[in-house]
Design a protein around this motif. Structure first.
Motif, PDB file in Angstrom:
ATOM      1  N   HIS A 218       0.842  -1.201   0.000  1.00 46.05           N
ATOM      2  CA  HIS A 218       0.000   0.000   0.000  1.00 46.05           C
ATOM      3  C   HIS A 218       0.875   1.249   0.000  1.00 46.05           C
ATOM      4  CE1 HIS A 218       1.084  -0.461   4.243  1.00 46.05           C
ATOM      5  NE2 HIS A 218       0.807   0.830   4.403  1.00 46.05           N
TER       6      HIS A 218
ATOM      7  N   ASP B 252       0.809   5.068   2.055  1.00 48.10           N
ATOM      8  CA  ASP B 252       0.118   5.655   3.201  1.00 48.10           C
ATOM      9  C   ASP B 252      -0.826   6.786   2.783  1.00 48.10           C
ATOM     10  OD1 ASP B 252       1.332   3.967   5.031  1.00 48.10           O
ATOM     11  OD2 ASP B 252       2.993   5.343   5.428  1.00 48.10           O
TER      12      ASP B 252
ATOM     13  N   HIS C 123       4.744   0.066   0.026  1.00 52.85           N
ATOM     14  CA  HIS C 123       5.457  -0.632   1.098  1.00 52.85           C
ATOM     15  C   HIS C 123       4.527  -1.628   1.779  1.00 52.85           C
ATOM     16  CE1 HIS C 123       3.562   2.770   3.147  1.00 52.85           C
ATOM     17  NE2 HIS C 123       3.558   2.020   4.240  1.00 52.85           N
TER      18      HIS C 123
ATOM     19  N   ARG D 260       5.841   6.525  13.545  1.00 54.58           N
ATOM     20  CA  ARG D 260       5.802   7.081  12.183  1.00 54.58           C
ATOM     21  C   ARG D 260       5.079   8.410  12.143  1.00 54.58           C
ATOM     22  NH1 ARG D 260       1.846   4.336   8.456  1.00 54.58           N
ATOM     23  NH2 ARG D 260       0.662   6.233   8.712  1.00 54.58           N
TER      24      ARG D 260
HETATM   25 FE   LIG Z   1       1.974   2.026   5.761  1.00 54.96          FE
END
Ligand SMILES: [Fe+2]
Length: 291
Positions: free
Chosen positions: A112, A114, A259, A275
Motif C-alpha cells: 500500500h 500511506d 510498502h 511514524r
Molecule cells: Fe503504511
C-alpha cells in the motif's frame, strides 16, 4: 554527510547526519535532493525525541494528525502526530494473540501507500525504530516508478488518464477493522493512476491495497487491472527490503513507492516504531515541489 546508494536509484543510506540537531542549509538541501533522486532514505543511528521527529518531518510539509483507528477500542499511546507501529499495549506489554488490535494491523501486510485514501494524499512517511525484533519484521518497499518505466509503451498509453478510487478499508477484509463507520465513508477519494513528479518528470503508478476501482469501468474489471499493476510493481527487481537496526529512521516517498510490513514472532518479540506521515499541500499538489 555521506549518501550511499543501496540500490541504483531507489534506496540510499544517509550517514554522518544527526537529525536531532538543526540542519545546515546545505545539509537540508542535500537530503531533499536525495529524496527526489531516490524514494527511500535510511538514516542510521538516530535517537529522536518525538518533537525532533516532528520538527524534521515538518521540513518536508505538514504532519498529519487525524488518526483513523477508533480510540475507544485502540487507545492512543502516542501524540496524534504519530502512527503507532507496534505490537504493544498502552502499558508497553505485548498484545495478546487474539487481541483486536492485532487484527487491525493485518492490513499493513498488504502492499500500500500511506494515506492514499485521503483527499490530500501523503507526500512522505518517516518511520523511526525504537525496538526491533532480532529476526523478521522487515519493511519492504517497491518502486512504482521503476515499474512504470518498465511497462511497454502500448500499456503506458492505455493507462494514461485513468482515475482510481481509493478507500481506507480493503474489500477483502472480513473482520472488524477498528475503523469508525463515519471515517470509512469519509475516506473514499479519487487520484490519477499515473502521477508525474514535476521536478524530475518521472512517472509512477499510484496503486496498492487502497486503490480499488477505476472510474468509468465495471468495479471487477478495474480491480483486476489494479491488482495486476500492484503485482507488477512488487516484483523482486523493483523491491528493497529493509532489515531494521535499532536507531534506524527511514523516510519514503509515498507518491512513487509502495510498502508493506513483513511478519515476525509477535507473541515473543516486541517491535516498536513511530511514524509521522507528511501530507501534500493540496489535493493536486502532492507532487508539487517541496519548500
Ligand atoms: Fe503504511
Amino acid at each position: 554527510m555521506e549518501i550511499r546508494p543501496v540500490t541504483e536509484s531507489f534506496a540510499a543510506e544517509i550517514g554522518g547526519v544527526d537529525l536531532s540537531k538543526p540542519l545546515s542549509a546545505t545539509g537540508e538541501a542535500s537530503i531533499k535532493a536525495a529524496f527526489w533522486k531516490y524514494a527511500v532514505l535510511v538514516f542510521p543511528d538516530q535517537d529522536l525525541t518525538p518533537q525532533q521527529h516532528i520538527d524534521f518531518s515538518k521540513k518536508f510539509g505538514p504532519v498529519e494528525t487525524d488518526r483513523v483507528l477508533d480510540p475507544k477500542v485502540t487507545p492512543h499511546r502516542l501524540d496524534l502526530s504519530f502512527a503507532d507501529i507496534s505490537n504493544l499495549t498502552p502499558e508497553g506489554k505485548i498484545w495478546a494473540g487474539d487481541s483486536r488490535q492485532r487484527m487491525y494491523k493485518a492490513g499493513n501486510k498488504l502492499w500500500h501507500t500511506d494515506s492514499s485514501f485521503k483527499p490530500i494524499a501523503a507526500l512522505a512517511s518517516l518511520l523511526a525504530a525504537r525496538i526491533v525484533p532480532p529476526v523478521g519484521g522487515n519493511t519492504e518497499f517497491a518502486s512504482a516508478r521503476a515499474a512504470y518505466a518498465a511497462l511497454p509503451a502500448t500499456r503506458k498509453a492505455e493507462l494514461e488518464g485513468m482515475v482510481v478510487v481509493h478507500r481506507m478499508t480493503h474489500p477483502d477484509k472480513e473482520h472488524d477493522d477498528g475503523y469508525r463507520d463515519d471515517d470509512k465513508a469519509r475516506h473514499v477519494v479519487t487520484h490519477p493512476l499515473i502521477r508525474t513528479n514535476p521536478v524530475n518528470g518521472r512517472k509512477a503508478l499510484y496503486v496498492g491495497a487502497h486503490a480499488q476501482e477505476i472510474v468509468g469501468m465495471p468495479p471487477q474489471e478495474g480491480r483486476r487491472i489494479l491488482d495486476e499493476l500492484t503485482a507488477f510493481c512488487t516484483q523482486p527487481q523493483f523491491v528493497y527490503s529493509h532489515s531494521w537496526r535499532d536507531g534506524d529512521a527511514v523516510m519514503w516517498d509515498n507518491r512513487c513507492a509502495l510498502h508493506r510490513a513483513t511478519t515476525f514472532d509477535k507473541t515473543r518479540y516486541k517491535r516498536k516504531l513511530h511514524r509521522t506521515t507528511i501530507a501534500g499541500k493540496s489535493p493536486d499538489s502532492a507532487f508539487a515541489a517541496m519548500p
